[in-house]
Design a protein around this motif. Sequence first.
Motif, PDB file in Angstrom:
ATOM      1  N   ILE A 161       7.205   5.211  -3.572  1.00  0.00           N
ATOM      2  CA  ILE A 161       8.115   4.796  -2.495  1.00  0.00           C
ATOM      3  C   ILE A 161       8.414   3.317  -2.684  1.00  0.00           C
ATOM      4  O   ILE A 161       7.488   2.529  -2.927  1.00  0.00           O
ATOM      5  CB  ILE A 161       7.471   5.049  -1.106  1.00  0.00           C
ATOM      6  CG1 ILE A 161       7.752   6.481  -0.656  1.00  0.00           C
ATOM      7  CG2 ILE A 161       7.959   4.092  -0.081  1.00  0.00           C
ATOM      8  CD1 ILE A 161       7.606   6.680   0.840  1.00  0.00           C
ATOM      9  N   GLY A 167      11.229  -4.521   6.305  1.00  0.00           N
ATOM     10  CA  GLY A 167      11.880  -3.335   6.866  1.00  0.00           C
ATOM     11  C   GLY A 167      11.228  -2.723   8.086  1.00  0.00           C
ATOM     12  O   GLY A 167      10.215  -3.203   8.595  1.00  0.00           O
ATOM     13  N   LYS A 206       2.424   4.271  -3.914  1.00  0.00           N
ATOM     14  CA  LYS A 206       2.310   5.653  -4.366  1.00  0.00           C
ATOM     15  C   LYS A 206       2.749   6.538  -3.201  1.00  0.00           C
ATOM     16  O   LYS A 206       2.385   6.283  -2.046  1.00  0.00           O
ATOM     17  CB  LYS A 206       0.835   5.936  -4.715  1.00  0.00           C
ATOM     18  CG  LYS A 206       0.531   7.361  -5.046  1.00  0.00           C
ATOM     19  CD  LYS A 206       0.777   7.629  -6.514  1.00  0.00           C
ATOM     20  CE  LYS A 206       0.751   9.112  -6.824  1.00  0.00           C
ATOM     21  NZ  LYS A 206       1.550   9.450  -8.005  1.00  0.00           N
ATOM     22  N   LEU A 208       2.368   9.571  -0.979  1.00  0.00           N
ATOM     23  CA  LEU A 208       1.358  10.583  -0.642  1.00  0.00           C
ATOM     24  C   LEU A 208       2.098  11.815  -0.122  1.00  0.00           C
ATOM     25  O   LEU A 208       2.747  11.754   0.918  1.00  0.00           O
ATOM     26  CB  LEU A 208       0.388  10.039   0.409  1.00  0.00           C
ATOM     27  CG  LEU A 208      -0.327   8.722   0.047  1.00  0.00           C
ATOM     28  CD1 LEU A 208      -1.290   8.307   1.155  1.00  0.00           C
ATOM     29  CD2 LEU A 208      -1.087   8.857  -1.270  1.00  0.00           C
ATOM     30  N   LEU A 282      -1.870   6.527   6.960  1.00  0.00           N
ATOM     31  CA  LEU A 282      -1.606   7.864   6.421  1.00  0.00           C
ATOM     32  C   LEU A 282      -2.971   8.476   6.146  1.00  0.00           C
ATOM     33  O   LEU A 282      -3.902   7.771   5.712  1.00  0.00           O
ATOM     34  CB  LEU A 282      -0.799   7.786   5.132  1.00  0.00           C
ATOM     35  CG  LEU A 282       0.673   7.373   5.276  1.00  0.00           C
ATOM     36  CD1 LEU A 282       1.340   7.284   3.913  1.00  0.00           C
ATOM     37  CD2 LEU A 282       1.442   8.345   6.174  1.00  0.00           C
TER      38      LEU A 282
HETATM   39  P1  ADP Z   1       8.929   1.944   8.730  1.00  0.00           P
HETATM   40  O1  ADP Z   1       8.302   0.638   9.072  1.00  0.00           O
HETATM   41  O2  ADP Z   1      10.294   1.808   8.122  1.00  0.00           O
HETATM   42  O3  ADP Z   1       8.853   2.939   9.831  1.00  0.00           O
HETATM   43  P2  ADP Z   1       6.528   2.948   7.415  1.00  0.00           P
HETATM   44  O4  ADP Z   1       5.910   2.242   6.293  1.00  0.00           O
HETATM   45  O5  ADP Z   1       5.880   2.815   8.768  1.00  0.00           O
HETATM   46  O6  ADP Z   1       8.060   2.522   7.518  1.00  0.00           O
HETATM   47  O7  ADP Z   1       6.635   4.493   7.057  1.00  0.00           O
HETATM   48  C1  ADP Z   1       7.327   5.419   7.851  1.00  0.00           C
HETATM   49  C2  ADP Z   1       7.015   6.821   7.391  1.00  0.00           C
HETATM   50  O8  ADP Z   1       7.404   6.994   6.024  1.00  0.00           O
HETATM   51  C3  ADP Z   1       5.542   7.192   7.422  1.00  0.00           C
HETATM   52  O9  ADP Z   1       5.118   7.629   8.670  1.00  0.00           O
HETATM   53  C4  ADP Z   1       5.480   8.285   6.364  1.00  0.00           C
HETATM   54  O10 ADP Z   1       5.947   9.515   6.866  1.00  0.00           O
HETATM   55  C5  ADP Z   1       6.459   7.803   5.336  1.00  0.00           C
HETATM   56  N1  ADP Z   1       5.756   7.009   4.306  1.00  0.00           N
HETATM   57  C6  ADP Z   1       5.688   5.669   4.216  1.00  0.00           C
HETATM   58  N2  ADP Z   1       4.950   5.288   3.161  1.00  0.00           N
HETATM   59  C7  ADP Z   1       4.531   6.411   2.556  1.00  0.00           C
HETATM   60  C8  ADP Z   1       3.737   6.698   1.402  1.00  0.00           C
HETATM   61  N3  ADP Z   1       3.233   5.737   0.637  1.00  0.00           N
HETATM   62  N4  ADP Z   1       3.514   7.994   1.097  1.00  0.00           N
HETATM   63  C9  ADP Z   1       4.022   8.991   1.849  1.00  0.00           C
HETATM   64  N5  ADP Z   1       4.778   8.786   2.928  1.00  0.00           N
HETATM   65  C10 ADP Z   1       5.043   7.521   3.294  1.00  0.00           C
END
Ligand code: ADP
Length: 497
Positions: A161, A167, A206, A208, A282
């Motif tokens: 990702i 952001g 990475k 997940l 997560l």
């Molecule tokens: P934002 O601040 O834009 O909301 P986040 O980092 O909180 O972004 O992530 C939002 C959602 O994106 C998480 O709840 C998850 O579903 C997905 N996500 C973010 N990072 C990962 C990751 N490394 N692997 C899998 N899903 C991710």
Amino acid sequence: MDKLKKINRLAIANRGEVAVRIIKACEELGIETVLLHSEADILSRAYRMATKRICIGGAPVAQSYLNITANVQGAIAGGADAIHPGFGFLSENADFAEAVIKAGLIFVGPSAEAIRALGDKINCKKLAEKAGLPLVPGYKGEDQSLTRLISEAEKIGYPVIVKAAAGGGGRGMKLIKNSAEAKELIESAQRESLSAFGSSQVFLEKYLDRAKHIEFQIFGDSSGRVVHFFDRECSVQRRHQKIIEEAVSAALTPELRQQMGESAVAIATLGKYKGAGTVEFLLQDGKFYLLEVNTRLQVEHPVTEMVLGVDLVKAQILTAQGDFLFSAPSFSPRGHAIEGRVYAENSYQGGIPSTGLLGHVFFPEGPGRRFEYGFEAGDEITSFYDPMIAKVIVWDESRSRAIQKMIKVLQDSVIFGVHTNIPYLIEILKHPEFINGTMTTRFIENNFAEGLKAAKPSELEQSLIESARRGGPAVTLSSSRSPESAVSPWNRPWRLL
Ligand code: ADP
């Protein structure tokens, strides 16, 4: 311990249901309110409820809700001595918190330093690393050249990702599935980040692929003591945006809950956190990883309030006055709470936003039911802002009863004038994977990728449609109606006004 400074009039730099939520807390505390609103938000519940209203600019958010000077000047003009930023907009903007303090006002939220330390995703990860908290493997370095980013992505191993450092709300975030996509998606994330957040800095993680989203509500009182108010699960997400949230998560063992709670308190304490915040994780294969810290009230805070019997918004305001200390030695959750976000959108057409004047609006009140909404009959849903128009929250003794109650409450809720995602929420709540609690953040992608499919009209409905087409007996159906609107009262395009 902070100095006591009584708030007499609080300005609200926000709109919609959260503005209403803050006004209600103020009313109970005997505090007057000033709603800092845009030209497009005259027809809204918060506008009618606030003690005073100040128009701070035009409908586009850059002219109003994201304009720091306009908000600070509006608060001063309205005679406020404090500003509550709600969530979204300027709520996690350290410059805003600083400008509020500089103007001699109280900021209802953490200090600008705490926002910079924890709210900035990269700073937060660095702090977490120092504290020994588990992070998703990735790259968060200074070298932002495309070659370096691509080689780091290869090292991490796809899927990866790419995220905007500054952001939020899923913006500036892209999933790179293989090396062929890397260049284009990294560049696109950089561009999106620059235009949305004013910085093109990105980092890599990475991906997940079978994780749950679990977060802990944290709170720092006026003495600097930080506690957590247990967890919420927000795995039901569409395009990384939450739709349904629960407290507490059915997936945590007592040991995991304790470890994650301790980690959440540790990072918040390091950041000298005051007021309400959220530490997001997560959880995959029994292991948890810190995702980020949100330095503000969260949309889904009501589910925590329902299971713990606390009022987070009042606690925020009292903390900002230097007036809030935890009195209970410990807290423990009771029963189960679920929140559904009601969006003005057409779930039968891929979730396209729906705008217009609201007709009849009815929420079926009852024990353990809570409705947070910012718009009533006669109010306008415009295309300028987030399409979330209400939140429906239920509490019951157990998760299964809470699900059953939520389905019934949603079935009995009525919003006419715009399409809503209520039928979509109901289908999600009925899904076996949601019912057994095993859903991951890919639940929607795997089961409802295209929203809802239109069901066929019943024979009676079909004959009414055909009769209407032939100019037959008067049936009050719009000629532009889509087939699915015949089967669901939520999806009828005619207006009752
Ligand atoms: P934002 O601040 O834009 O909301 P986040 O980092 O909180 O972004 O992530 C939002 C959602 O994106 C998480 O709840 C998850 O579903 C997905 N996500 C973010 N990072 C990962 C990751 N490394 N692997 C899998 N899903 C991710």
